[in-house]
Enzyme design. Structure first.
Site, short mmCIF file in Angstrom:
data_model
loop_
_atom_site.label_atom_id
_atom_site.label_comp_id
_atom_site.label_asym_id
_atom_site.label_seq_id
_atom_site.Cartn_x
_atom_site.Cartn_y
_atom_site.Cartn_z
N GLN A 12 0.69 -1.31 0.12
CA GLN A 12 0.01 0.23 0.01
C GLN A 12 0.93 1.08 0.10
OE1 GLN A 12 -2.02 0.94 3.53
NE2 GLN A 12 -3.36 2.67 2.73
N TYR A 143 2.77 -8.08 15.80
CA TYR A 143 3.14 -6.71 15.14
C TYR A 143 4.03 -5.67 15.85
CZ TYR A 143 2.41 -2.84 11.47
OH TYR A 143 2.59 -1.55 10.78
N ILE A 173 -3.01 4.45 7.68
CA ILE A 173 -2.79 5.05 6.24
C ILE A 173 -4.02 4.77 5.23
CG2 ILE A 173 -1.10 5.56 4.52
CD1 ILE A 173 -0.27 6.37 7.02
C1 AKB Z 1 -2.28 -1.98 10.94
O1 AKB Z 1 -3.49 -1.71 10.91
O2 AKB Z 1 -1.80 -3.14 11.27
C2 AKB Z 1 -1.27 -1.10 10.15
C3 AKB Z 1 -0.81 0.07 11.15
C4 AKB Z 1 -1.39 0.93 12.22
O3 AKB Z 1 0.61 -0.12 11.40
N1 AKB Z 1 -2.22 -0.10 9.29
#
Ligand code: AKB
Length: 320
Positions: A12, A143, A173
């Site tokens: 993206q 993450y 984003i």
């Molecule tokens: C997600 O939703 O995992 C990403 C971010 C906020 O890093 N768009």
């Protein structure tokens, strides 16, 4: 002269950022690297594309040597939602990919590395409103864990090796060129496509969910501005909060209804609700404003007008 490799150029942000870099540094000086996903015609036609997986250190080093790369932009990441479905994949891509990028940059004595971070570094124990630059970093997603470790690793390379590593904590984003994939904030993009195509959207987080968000033109500007900032003037390096707007899903839907009055929204929260609930409502970005002059341009309504215009045109042409 800059010779830039963008890893994750098909994603993206990567797809638009690569083209933005090509406008500034020249098409031949910005090599787009991708792993599996097929690049768009637009990306392919705008300059060189190579297969480059940062998890494979030899492949990365070979590519950097062959193209005389002196700046790496690492846009490759497994995002929050996919990361919860496959935590080991998130660890592998986000951590092993990053350490390889940093090591290759150190070994080749590169000019700069840009590694984005995310609001996912924050967790449920972080203050939710106007989240400070320096605060509790205890994320509850894989993450987020990789992004905190990534920020620390990047700062380690700055302190230990004097490598120029920079990064910013992206909020959600929102864009209309390449669809996001595997993120929690993806609803804020999908809602616009569904509003144009079907005048209705079923949201996977509830109406009260409020998160920091940013429109792509501001994201591109923030990233370029940080890359071009005077490194000696930066007190922070890889962890800048950058804010632009903060809205609930109700406010987002209301903004769309101003232009599509019969737009309907309903809510079916799933596992991503918990992820969204662990993140802040808004961030304090005064360090970015002070250290490199960050200032966003788009608010919610300005973004909605532009998103609906661009996606509406694509729809009329049968492109979506
Ligand atoms: C997600 O939703 O995992 C990403 C971010 C906020 O890093 N768009």
């Amino acid at each position: 002269m800059e010779k830039i490799l963008v890893i994750g150029s098909v994603g993206q942000i990567g797809s638009e950022f690569t083209i933005e870099l090509r406008k500034i540094y020249g098409a031949e000086n910005v090599i787009a690297g991708g792993r599996k996903t097929k690049p768009s015609e637009k990306l392919l036609n705008s300059g060189p594309f190579i297969i480059c997986d940062a998890v494979d250190k030899n492949q990365l080093a070979e590519a950097c040597k062959k193209h005389n790369i002196n700046i790496i932009v690492n846009m490759a990441a497994i995002l929050s939602a996919t990361g919860e479905q496959n935590p080991m994949l998130a660890w592998d891509v986000n951590m092993n990919g990053l350490i390889n990028v940093l090591e290759v940059a150190r070994e080749f004595k590169m000019k700069q590395v840009l590694v984005p971070s995310s609001i996912a570094v924050f967790g449920p124990s972080t203050p939710v409103d106007n989240t400070p630059q320096e605060t509790v970093l205890k994320p509850t997603t894989m993450y987020g864990v990789t992004k905190v470790a990534g920020e620390l690793l990047a700062d380690y390379y700055v302190a230990k090796y004097g490598l120029d590593v920079r990064g910013l904590r992206y909020p959600g984003i929102i864009s209309n060129e390449t669809l996001p994939g595997g993120g929690t904030t993806d609803y804020a993009v999908a809602i616009y496509y569904e509003a144009i195509k079907n005048k209705k959207y079923t949201c996977f987080v509830n109406e009260g969910t409020r998160l920091p968000m940013m429109y792509m033109p501001d994201c591109l500007k923030a990233t370029i501005d940080l890359m071009q900032a005077d490194f000696s003037k930066l007190k922070h390096h890889s962890d800048f909060n950058v804010g632009a707007m903060s809205f609930s899903v109700t406010e987002l839907a209301a903004s769309i209804k101003k232009y599509i009055p019969d737009f309907q929204i309903k809510y079916e929260p799933d596992y991503r609700q918990k992820i969204a609930d662990s993140w802040p409502n808004s961030v304090d970005d005064s360090a970015a404003r002070k250290e490199w002059g960050w200032k966003p341009s788009y608010d919610l309504d300005a973004m909605t007008q532009d998103m609906l215009k661009v996606i509406g045109e694509k729809y009329k042409k049968g492109l979506i």
